[in-house]
Design an enzyme around this catalytic site. Structure first.
Site, PDB file in Angstrom:
ATOM      1  N   ASN B 100       1.026  -1.208  -0.130  1.00  0.00           N
ATOM      2  CA  ASN B 100      -0.018  -0.098   0.072  1.00  0.00           C
ATOM      3  C   ASN B 100       0.982   1.206   0.049  1.00  0.00           C
ATOM      4  O   ASN B 100       1.849   1.291   0.816  1.00  0.00           O
ATOM      5  CB  ASN B 100      -0.903   0.104   1.112  1.00  0.00           C
ATOM      6  CG  ASN B 100      -1.828   1.111   1.133  1.00  0.00           C
ATOM      7  OD1 ASN B 100      -1.658   2.400   1.696  1.00  0.00           O
ATOM      8  ND2 ASN B 100      -3.110   1.009   0.913  1.00  0.00           N
ATOM      9  N   CYS B 131      -6.857   8.034   2.532  1.00  0.00           N
ATOM     10  CA  CYS B 131      -6.813   7.991   3.710  1.00  0.00           C
ATOM     11  C   CYS B 131      -7.535   9.176   4.120  1.00  0.00           C
ATOM     12  O   CYS B 131      -6.935  10.344   3.790  1.00  0.00           O
ATOM     13  CB  CYS B 131      -5.460   7.802   4.271  1.00  0.00           C
ATOM     14  SG  CYS B 131      -5.565   7.931   6.021  1.00  0.00           S
TER      15      CYS B 131
END
Lengths: 270, 306
Positions: B100, B131
């Site tokens: 990621n 995020c």
């Protein structure tokens, strides 16, 4: 390091200790090993309410024939702990344990000070009973808001007495023992010349902050068991971090819950 | 009956459709005694940035109804430490690794990928553009299709490995951002990341989390995640999707596959049970066996509209 396991445990007994606190005794099949200061993540319910397990310091681990008795002292503060207070004996829970590190209980110690405030008692009681078995001398300082919230007084007294130590009781309202904070009682003895190799403590943050200050004044090595909101207990969610003196955030569940006071960031130094 | 668990996500074939989600499984080696990474379809690392990140102040997490809100702020050890400390072990164990990737600037995403390109044993990259817990980077690229397409193109140019983009459920136009990622060269899409959320302490009259807001995860968001997977699958039926959001059981996996996902990621469930991905895999296998489903891949996109 002792292997972490996700144990099926059975509720053996629940005992009320105070208006808010109770002892929960669980049985696990086979041997379970743990050291004082370590904790477990306990499920409260099968469904999603409450959603996460709850982190509790171990108050004792005793091997029985073919099984292990695991003990927690718990304060009822919300839904999860209320469910646990009413758990039916015989019902099954999940317990992820043992987790985290423990207190330093080196055998060479001359005399230790064990300090517990309120529901901070469990890891301190676990340490006291282990030390009593090893004949390491300690004094145990146990403080609470009032007499009703002083937990396991007899056991504390017995453990300290076994090694010729003192069990010092304090209450904020003077309803039992010294009318003082537990840290004041410790400070008094330190200024009278009592010497400790190390202080091991667990309790509310103001108590730990006062203790840190005291430790600095007297150049006393001090280990604090911390409580932080925790999701996983195994170091992957990074929710429970504390700030160290070097600025790093480290997970309480993995690098703690016991930290040398001097390792913690300034917010612990009042 | 025996069930064939393998699925294909475009050019990436995996042994089973269960993956560990970013931010819930450390760097793949933290829960070895509960869930060996090589037994999963893939493991997705905690979001990695070029340099280590300290993360957000505390409190960072709060439990909510059937879920939790987190604002960790992408605390991570940095790509270099990952490549040196964790990757060799993952490689030796035979785990399928998806990295990621996070950056505050677009160039930083490329930097992470370029560092990883020097290593063997990485199957895929998952661009983290969703995020909700960082002020710079990430989410701003995930909400604007034009920026997302540009970022994906930059990532695409940096690697020939499989490239996924993890979409934000907070984006104003989900299908638009999905399309932008695919136009930019993504091989697949992961959806959804957490939903921006808030918890308030009624007595203190303050937000519970230090950052005020965070991202909601857990079973509470599953219905939203299913709807989003289904919408993106309907709009882009040939694009491999990795479904994520509140997966707790094998039956949840079946639901995501029916909606159009080819695999799922298990995230917050790991916080309740560190062996959750394996338990869920076992349940999926049993569900298929009991329902006469010989191959898990039969389920992908097999939702019947009434």
């Amino acid at each position: 390091m002792i292997a972490r396991r996700d144990l099926a445990v059975c509720v053996a007994a629940r005992t009320d200790l105070s208006p808010t606190c109770f002892r929960l005794t669980l049985t696990a099949e086979g041997p379970v090993e743990a050291v004082p200061g370590q904790f477990g993540m306990l499920s409260c319910v099968e469904g999603f309410d409450p959603f996460l397990r709850r982190a509790f310091s171990l108050a004792g681990v005793s091997q029985r024939r073919g099984s292990t008795e695991v003990e927690f002292l718990i304060k009822e503060v919300g839904k999860g702990t209320t469910l646990l207070r009413h758990a039916t004996p015989g019902s099954e829970l999940r317990l992820l344990a043992p987790l985290g590190n423990g207190f330093s209980l080196d055998p060479g110690a001359h005399r230790l000070a064990l300090v517990a405030g309120g529901i901070g008692l469990p890891p301190v009681l676990f340490a006291a009973e282990v030390l009593a078995g090893r004949e390491t001398r300690f004094d145990l300082y146990l403080g609470a808001a009032n007499v009703a919230e002083l937990l396991e007084v007899e056991r504390c007294g017995k453990a300290a007495a076994a090694v010729g130590g003192e069990a010092v009781l304090t209450t904020d309202d003077g309803s039992r023992g010294e009318h003082a904070f537990v840290t004041t009682a410790l400070a008094r003895r330190l200024s009278q010349g009592r010497v400790y190799d190390r202080v091991l403590a667990c309790g509310p943050t103001p108590m730990l902050a006062a203790l840190t200050e005291l430790a600095r004044e007297h150049a006393l090595e001090t280990e604090l068991s911390l409580e932080e909101p925790m999701a996983c207990g195994v170091g992957v969610c990074l929710g429970c971090v504390v700030e160290l003196a070097d600025g790093r955030y480290v997970p309480t569940c993995k690098e703690g819950p016991v930290f040398p006071a001097a390792r913690l960031a300034a917010r612990w130094w009042p | 009956m025996s069930v064939r668990l393998g699925v294909e996500l475009g050019k990436l074939a995996v042994a089973n459709p269960i993956m560990a989600a970013s931010g819930t499984f450390g760097y793949g080696l933290d829960l070895l005694e509960f869930c060996p990474p090589e037994r999963l379809g893939a493991v997705v690392t905690k979001g990695l940035s070029p340099k280590p990140r300290r993360g957000s102040p505390t409190p960072r997490i709060v439990e909510t109804a059937a879920g939790m809100i987190n604002a960790i702020g992408l605390q991570n050890i940095g790509v270099e430490a990952f490549c040196i400390e964790a990757l060799p072990v993952l490689r030796q164990r035979g785990a399928v690794v998806a990295v990621n990737v996070f950056g505050e600037r677009m160039e930083e995403y490329v930097e992470v990928i370029e560092r990883c390109e020097r290593e063997e044993g990485i199957a895929a990259y998952e661009l983290n553009v969703s995020c909700p817990n960082v002020t710079a980077g990430g989410i701003e690229f995930g909400h604007d299709p034009a920026q997302l397409e540009r970022l994906t193109r930059m990532g695409r140019a940096a690697t020939r490995r499989v490239l996924w983009v993890k979409l934000s459920p907070n984006a104003p136009d989900l299908v638009g951002t999905a399309r932008a990622a695919v136009d930019g060269g993504a091989d697949g899409l992961t959806l959804i990341n957490t939903l921006r959320a808030m918890a308030i302490d009624a007595e203190k009259r303050r937000p519970v989390l230090a950052r005020g807001c965070g991202g909601l995860s857990g079973p509470a968001i599953k219905p939203i995640a299913l709807r989003m997977v289904w919408e993106v699958h309907r709009a882009l039926p040939s694009v491999p999707l990795v479904g994520i959001g509140g997966v707790e059981t094998g039956r949840d996996v079946v639901e995501f596959l029916l909606a159009g996902a080819s695999a799922v990621q298990v995230g917050t469930a790991i916080f309740r049970d560190p062996a959750a991905p394996l338990h869920i895999l076992g349940e999926l296998e049993r569900f298929c066996a009991e329902h006469g489903i010989a191959e898990v891949r039969e389920l992908v996109g097999a939702l019947e509209w009434h």
